[in-house]
Design an enzyme around this catalytic site. Structure first.
Site, PDB file in Angstrom:
ATOM      1  N   THR A 176      52.090   2.793  19.658  1.00  0.00           N
ATOM      2  CA  THR A 176      53.411   2.924  19.073  1.00  0.00           C
ATOM      3  C   THR A 176      53.449   2.073  17.798  1.00  0.00           C
ATOM      4  O   THR A 176      52.731   1.079  17.718  1.00  0.00           O
ATOM      5  CB  THR A 176      54.413   2.335  20.086  1.00  0.00           C
ATOM      6  OG1 THR A 176      54.257   3.039  21.293  1.00  0.00           O
ATOM      7  CG2 THR A 176      55.839   2.393  19.619  1.00  0.00           C
ATOM      8  N   ARG A 204      57.820  13.943  28.988  1.00  0.00           N
ATOM      9  CA  ARG A 204      57.829  12.510  29.355  1.00  0.00           C
ATOM     10  C   ARG A 204      58.437  11.682  28.206  1.00  0.00           C
ATOM     11  O   ARG A 204      58.157  11.914  27.032  1.00  0.00           O
ATOM     12  CB  ARG A 204      56.393  12.061  29.645  1.00  0.00           C
ATOM     13  CG  ARG A 204      56.242  10.563  29.937  1.00  0.00           C
ATOM     14  CD  ARG A 204      55.858   9.798  28.706  1.00  0.00           C
ATOM     15  NE  ARG A 204      55.557   8.397  29.003  1.00  0.00           N
ATOM     16  CZ  ARG A 204      55.397   7.470  28.080  1.00  0.00           C
ATOM     17  NH1 ARG A 204      55.505   7.770  26.799  1.00  0.00           N
ATOM     18  NH2 ARG A 204      55.129   6.224  28.417  1.00  0.00           N
ATOM     19  N   GLY A 206      59.010   7.615  26.947  1.00  0.00           N
ATOM     20  CA  GLY A 206      58.672   6.207  27.184  1.00  0.00           C
ATOM     21  C   GLY A 206      59.793   5.285  26.726  1.00  0.00           C
ATOM     22  O   GLY A 206      60.957   5.682  26.622  1.00  0.00           O
ATOM     23  N   ASP A 207      59.424   4.053  26.429  1.00  0.00           N
ATOM     24  CA  ASP A 207      60.424   3.027  26.094  1.00  0.00           C
ATOM     25  C   ASP A 207      60.979   3.140  24.669  1.00  0.00           C
ATOM     26  O   ASP A 207      62.092   2.681  24.387  1.00  0.00           O
ATOM     27  CB  ASP A 207      59.803   1.628  26.264  1.00  0.00           C
ATOM     28  CG  ASP A 207      58.566   1.459  25.378  1.00  0.00           C
ATOM     29  OD1 ASP A 207      57.699   2.357  25.397  1.00  0.00           O
ATOM     30  OD2 ASP A 207      58.466   0.446  24.670  1.00  0.00           O
ATOM     31  N   THR A 226      56.016  -2.440  22.221  1.00  0.00           N
ATOM     32  CA  THR A 226      54.955  -1.430  22.309  1.00  0.00           C
ATOM     33  C   THR A 226      54.220  -1.677  23.612  1.00  0.00           C
ATOM     34  O   THR A 226      54.232  -2.783  24.137  1.00  0.00           O
ATOM     35  CB  THR A 226      53.962  -1.536  21.131  1.00  0.00           C
ATOM     36  OG1 THR A 226      52.799  -0.756  21.447  1.00  0.00           O
ATOM     37  CG2 THR A 226      53.511  -2.954  20.854  1.00  0.00           C
ATOM     38  N   GLY A 227      53.574  -0.644  24.127  1.00  0.00           N
ATOM     39  CA  GLY A 227      52.814  -0.837  25.359  1.00  0.00           C
ATOM     40  C   GLY A 227      53.209   0.170  26.411  1.00  0.00           C
ATOM     41  O   GLY A 227      53.652   1.282  26.081  1.00  0.00           O
ATOM     42  N   HIS A 228      53.052  -0.195  27.649  1.00  0.00           N
ATOM     43  CA  HIS A 228      53.277   0.734  28.749  1.00  0.00           C
ATOM     44  C   HIS A 228      54.774   1.042  28.888  1.00  0.00           C
ATOM     45  O   HIS A 228      55.549   0.242  29.396  1.00  0.00           O
ATOM     46  CB  HIS A 228      52.729   0.125  30.041  1.00  0.00           C
ATOM     47  CG  HIS A 228      52.645   1.131  31.139  1.00  0.00           C
ATOM     48  ND1 HIS A 228      53.662   1.331  32.033  1.00  0.00           N
ATOM     49  CD2 HIS A 228      51.690   2.017  31.463  1.00  0.00           C
ATOM     50  CE1 HIS A 228      53.324   2.298  32.870  1.00  0.00           C
ATOM     51  NE2 HIS A 228      52.122   2.723  32.544  1.00  0.00           N
TER      52      HIS A 228
HETATM   53  N1  GLY Z   1      55.334   2.490  24.254  1.00  0.00           N
HETATM   54  C1  GLY Z   1      55.262   3.847  23.984  1.00  0.00           C
HETATM   55  C2  GLY Z   1      55.338   4.717  25.134  1.00  0.00           C
HETATM   56  O1  GLY Z   1      54.994   4.322  26.242  1.00  0.00           O
HETATM   57  O2  GLY Z   1      55.740   5.849  24.992  1.00  0.00           O
END
Ligand code: GLY
Length: 293
Positions: A176, A204, A206-207, A226-228
């Site tokens: 990201t 899907r 994400g954050d 950024t990340g999971h």
């Molecule tokens: N951090 C970006 C995502 O998981 O989509």
């Protein structure tokens, strides 16, 4: 009272860390150029300088195919490309798009959404909104994204998954991009943009487009994550970092504390600005970043 204008950028945390000679340095160089471009806009001042700076910095990273955002974003398991992005300001504005298709700069579409009563548009509706706002259909899939997609499909088929891929077992290559900015008047802004992970279903999210997870801005500062993405949503990562800053913690300590608390093997990174200071940090220390100001 005036403040020192500043821009921080990141080019994403997560594995695999690029091992090609010079790749890490190149990524850091582009992040630095993006931060510098944002700072130049801050120096010009004017209305909404913090937001303009955060967006200008993010666009440079979205347009660079080495980053997983905009052009070069990761493909979904079905081979489609869907992008998420958000923008926010310290005076309470926030807008985001999710699963946006074939649009060059998702942060600009998020910015356009600020003019509407909505805070989040997704999928077909987001893409239609982008076209209505004059953002043309664009070819965004790169050879590199195709190669990553093929490799992910092969790992999935063979079961030869990475340690953090066990839930797909679950795959991540984040990357990201994002920017936070502080204008001389003490206002803050944040922008964030992503192609998601590299093993994910269509639809899907994400954050990145989630308030408090991928981005947060308030009177004490601005934070970008950024990340999971799944865990960052559950932990409300950006908000936790902001809350620490609001309670008086130095942004570097705030970032370090939340990175440390993020449960392994999942990875995370943050950039954060307060009125006086900055914080940059990621799991295992790898996250290309830029700082200007
Ligand atoms: N951090 C970006 C995502 O998981 O989509």
């Amino acid at each position: 009272m005036t403040y020192q204008p500043a821009v921080l950028t990141h080019g994403g945390a997560g594995r695999p860390v690029p091992e090609t000679p010079g790749a890490r340095e190149d990524a850091a160089k582009v992040c630095q150029q993006a931060a510098q471009a944002g700072l130049e806009l801050l120096a010009r001042g004017g209305t909404d300088a913090a937001l303009q700076a955060a967006i200008a910095a993010a666009m440079i990273l979205e347009d660079d195919p080495r980053f997983n955002a905009g052009t070069g974003g990761n493909l979904r398991l079905d081979g489609s490309l869907e992008l998420d992005a958000s923008v926010a300001t310290s005076d309470g504005r926030f807008a985001a798009v999710a699963c946006l298709r074939a649009t060059k700069n998702p942060v600009l579409v998020a910015q356009a959404l600020l003019k509407t009563p909505h805070v989040l548009l997704c999928g077909e509706g987001a893409t239609r909104f982008a076209r209505q706002q004059g953002f043309p259909e664009a070819a965004m899939v790169t050879e590199k994204a195709l190669a990553r997609w093929k490799a992910a499909r092969e790992r999935l088929a063979s079961g030869n998954l990475r340690p953090y891929e066990q839930k797909w077992k679950d795959m991540q290559f984040h990357g990201t991009i994002g920017a936070v900015s502080r204008a001389a008047d003490g206002s803050f802004a944040v922008s964030c943009s992503t192609g998601g992970t590299s093993m994910m279903l269509p639809g899907r999210v994400g954050d990145t487009p989630i308030w408090g997870a991928g981005v947060y801005a308030g009177e004490h500062g601005a934070v970008c994550a950024t990340g999971h993405g799944e865990l960052c949503i559950k932990r409300m990562g950006a908000f936790l970092v902001y809350q620490r800053i609001a309670q008086g913690q130095h942004p570097q300590e705030a970032v370090d504390a939340e990175v440390k608390a993020f449960p392994p093997p999942y990875e995370v990174g943050f950039i954060a600005l307060s009125r006086q200071h900055q914080g940059i940090g990621a799991t295992d220390g790898y996250m290309p970043a830029g700082a200007a100001g």
